[in-house]
Write a protein that holds these residues in place. Structure first.
Motif, PDB file in Angstrom:
ATOM      1  N   ALA A  64       0.797  -1.145  -0.058  1.00  0.00           N
ATOM      2  CA  ALA A  64      -0.052   0.132   0.004  1.00  0.00           C
ATOM      3  C   ALA A  64       0.989   1.313  -0.093  1.00  0.00           C
ATOM      4  O   ALA A  64       2.308   0.974   0.465  1.00  0.00           O
ATOM      5  CB  ALA A  64      -1.076   0.147   1.140  1.00  0.00           C
ATOM      6  N   ILE A  65       0.461   2.369  -0.591  1.00  0.00           N
ATOM      7  CA  ILE A  65       1.065   3.679  -0.500  1.00  0.00           C
ATOM      8  C   ILE A  65       0.193   4.372   0.507  1.00  0.00           C
ATOM      9  O   ILE A  65      -0.706   4.874  -0.175  1.00  0.00           O
ATOM     10  CB  ILE A  65       1.235   4.154  -1.918  1.00  0.00           C
ATOM     11  CG1 ILE A  65       1.938   3.186  -2.830  1.00  0.00           C
ATOM     12  CG2 ILE A  65       1.733   5.539  -1.808  1.00  0.00           C
ATOM     13  CD1 ILE A  65       2.211   3.736  -4.375  1.00  0.00           C
ATOM     14  N   ASP A  66       0.658   4.744   1.606  1.00  0.00           N
ATOM     15  CA  ASP A  66       0.156   5.470   2.348  1.00  0.00           C
ATOM     16  C   ASP A  66       0.497   7.078   2.254  1.00  0.00           C
ATOM     17  O   ASP A  66       1.754   7.402   2.195  1.00  0.00           O
ATOM     18  CB  ASP A  66       0.313   5.052   3.889  1.00  0.00           C
ATOM     19  CG  ASP A  66      -0.146   3.913   4.139  1.00  0.00           C
ATOM     20  OD1 ASP A  66      -1.388   3.511   4.272  1.00  0.00           O
ATOM     21  OD2 ASP A  66       0.942   2.902   4.428  1.00  0.00           O
ATOM     22  N   GLU A 108       0.343   3.401  13.911  1.00  0.00           N
ATOM     23  CA  GLU A 108      -0.112   2.365  12.943  1.00  0.00           C
ATOM     24  C   GLU A 108       0.941   1.503  12.252  1.00  0.00           C
ATOM     25  O   GLU A 108       1.943   1.782  12.555  1.00  0.00           O
ATOM     26  CB  GLU A 108      -1.397   2.695  11.980  1.00  0.00           C
ATOM     27  CG  GLU A 108      -2.623   3.255  12.769  1.00  0.00           C
ATOM     28  CD  GLU A 108      -3.147   2.538  13.583  1.00  0.00           C
ATOM     29  OE1 GLU A 108      -3.114   1.169  13.372  1.00  0.00           O
ATOM     30  OE2 GLU A 108      -3.902   2.700  14.692  1.00  0.00           O
ATOM     31  N   THR A 109       0.762   0.830  11.103  1.00  0.00           N
ATOM     32  CA  THR A 109       1.746   0.377  10.508  1.00  0.00           C
ATOM     33  C   THR A 109       1.784   0.387   9.068  1.00  0.00           C
ATOM     34  O   THR A 109       0.945  -0.298   8.137  1.00  0.00           O
ATOM     35  CB  THR A 109       1.629  -1.280  10.584  1.00  0.00           C
ATOM     36  OG1 THR A 109       1.636  -1.646  12.000  1.00  0.00           O
ATOM     37  CG2 THR A 109       2.976  -2.072   9.966  1.00  0.00           C
ATOM     38  N   ALA A 136      14.238   7.783  18.228  1.00  0.00           N
ATOM     39  CA  ALA A 136      13.852   9.140  18.015  1.00  0.00           C
ATOM     40  C   ALA A 136      12.253   9.383  17.654  1.00  0.00           C
ATOM     41  O   ALA A 136      11.740   8.438  17.012  1.00  0.00           O
ATOM     42  CB  ALA A 136      14.506  10.068  17.035  1.00  0.00           C
ATOM     43  N   PRO A 137      11.432  10.297  18.605  1.00  0.00           N
ATOM     44  CA  PRO A 137      10.086  10.158  18.381  1.00  0.00           C
ATOM     45  C   PRO A 137       9.347  10.406  17.149  1.00  0.00           C
ATOM     46  O   PRO A 137       8.477   9.790  16.652  1.00  0.00           O
ATOM     47  CB  PRO A 137       9.715  11.562  19.290  1.00  0.00           C
ATOM     48  CG  PRO A 137      10.816  11.565  20.103  1.00  0.00           C
ATOM     49  CD  PRO A 137      12.052  11.186  19.445  1.00  0.00           C
ATOM     50  N   GLU A 138      10.288  11.158  16.264  1.00  0.00           N
ATOM     51  CA  GLU A 138       9.616  11.284  14.852  1.00  0.00           C
ATOM     52  C   GLU A 138      10.148  10.066  13.749  1.00  0.00           C
ATOM     53  O   GLU A 138       9.898  10.032  12.628  1.00  0.00           O
ATOM     54  CB  GLU A 138       9.938  12.504  14.327  1.00  0.00           C
ATOM     55  CG  GLU A 138       9.783  13.718  14.921  1.00  0.00           C
ATOM     56  CD  GLU A 138       8.016  13.858  15.087  1.00  0.00           C
ATOM     57  OE1 GLU A 138       7.299  13.294  14.280  1.00  0.00           O
ATOM     58  OE2 GLU A 138       7.625  14.441  16.136  1.00  0.00           O
ATOM     59  N   ASN A 139      10.952   9.038  14.508  1.00  0.00           N
ATOM     60  CA  ASN A 139      11.680   7.981  13.681  1.00  0.00           C
ATOM     61  C   ASN A 139      10.479   7.215  13.172  1.00  0.00           C
ATOM     62  O   ASN A 139      10.296   5.875  13.784  1.00  0.00           O
ATOM     63  CB  ASN A 139      12.704   7.485  14.210  1.00  0.00           C
ATOM     64  CG  ASN A 139      13.352   6.516  13.337  1.00  0.00           C
ATOM     65  OD1 ASN A 139      12.762   5.683  12.278  1.00  0.00           O
ATOM     66  ND2 ASN A 139      14.440   5.831  13.777  1.00  0.00           N
ATOM     67  N   VAL A 140       9.436   7.476  12.399  1.00  0.00           N
ATOM     68  CA  VAL A 140       8.312   6.713  12.301  1.00  0.00           C
ATOM     69  C   VAL A 140       8.321   5.422  11.448  1.00  0.00           C
ATOM     70  O   VAL A 140       7.602   4.575  11.289  1.00  0.00           O
ATOM     71  CB  VAL A 140       6.945   7.480  11.584  1.00  0.00           C
ATOM     72  CG1 VAL A 140       6.426   8.459  12.730  1.00  0.00           C
ATOM     73  CG2 VAL A 140       7.286   8.095  10.272  1.00  0.00           C
TER      74      VAL A 140
END
Length: 218
Positions: A64-66, A108-109, A136-140
């Motif tokens: 999927a492309i989110d 989410e994933t 890091a917090p923004e390392n999603v």
């Protein structure tokens, strides 16, 4: 390797933006001429070869492309679907409410996802550490590399400007070597001035500051 940043920028954003060839923008100290070389540059043959190594018996999974559902990102996702299909990857756009998109990335994933970043200041550290340092917090994307982490720490402690920039370039390369990031676009700030202006200073992120404005004939 499957994504052509040049054509994506041209077809989706037009001439008002720049093509990103790495994580560190071209105006920021530490920017390298070609950080994506051999790693994330557009190369259809390399993309197909990588897929063949990963899935020698076929069965490449679909993804999927989110993305946040804005007109530009809708168009970008559609272009990405086409480019991935050209190397043998089936992808499906999966738009999200823009107001809830950051929460989705954090909790989410996502699969292949769009991540935009506006740094707090005009430094290489501000583009690398918050987004790509382990934990890091923004390392999603949950990237984790002892090599890039150590280089980021070393760069932040280096007092020599040139040595610090070199360390950040190495850290960026270490991030890209994880093959999880495809730089596509960097935004530009433009100013249109009606009158002669003196004392104007523009920083590396496009912020403008002026101490004195002189208006000719007024």
């Amino acid at each position: 390797h499957a994504l052509d940043a040049r054509s994506l920028v041209r077809d989706v954003f037009g001439p008002t933006v720049g093509i990103a060839n790495g994580v560190i923008p071209e105006t920021v100290s530490g920017h390298a001429p070609a950080p994506c070389a051999d790693l994330c540059e557009y190369d259809v043959a390399a993309a197909k070869a990588a897929l063949a190594r990963a899935y020698p018996n076929g069965g490449v999974p679909s993804i999927a492309i989110d993305y946040d559902a804005t007109p530009a990102q809708h168009t970008l996702a559609a272009k990405v679907v086409t480019q991935l299909a050209a190397v043998g990857i089936t992808a499906t756009p999966r738009p999200h409410d823009p107001a809830a998109y950051d929460d989705f990335l954090a909790n989410e994933t996502p699969d292949l996802f769009r991540l935009g970043w506006v740094a707090a200041d005009a430094s290489a550290e501000a583009f690398l550490l918050p987004v790509f340092a382990s934990g890091a917090p923004e390392n999603v994307a949950h990237l984790s590399s002892p090599v890039s982490d150590l280089l980021l720490v070393a760069a932040s402690r280096e007092g020599d400007v040139d040595e610090r920039a070199a360390l950040y370039r190495r850290a960026e390369r270490a991030v890209l070597e994880q093959r999880a990031v495809k730089p596509v676009v960097q935004y530009r700030t433009r100013y249109l001035l009606r009158e002669p202006l003196t004392g104007l200073v523009v920083d590396a992120l496009g912020g403008a500051f002026t101490g004195y404005v002189g208006m000719a004939g007024r």
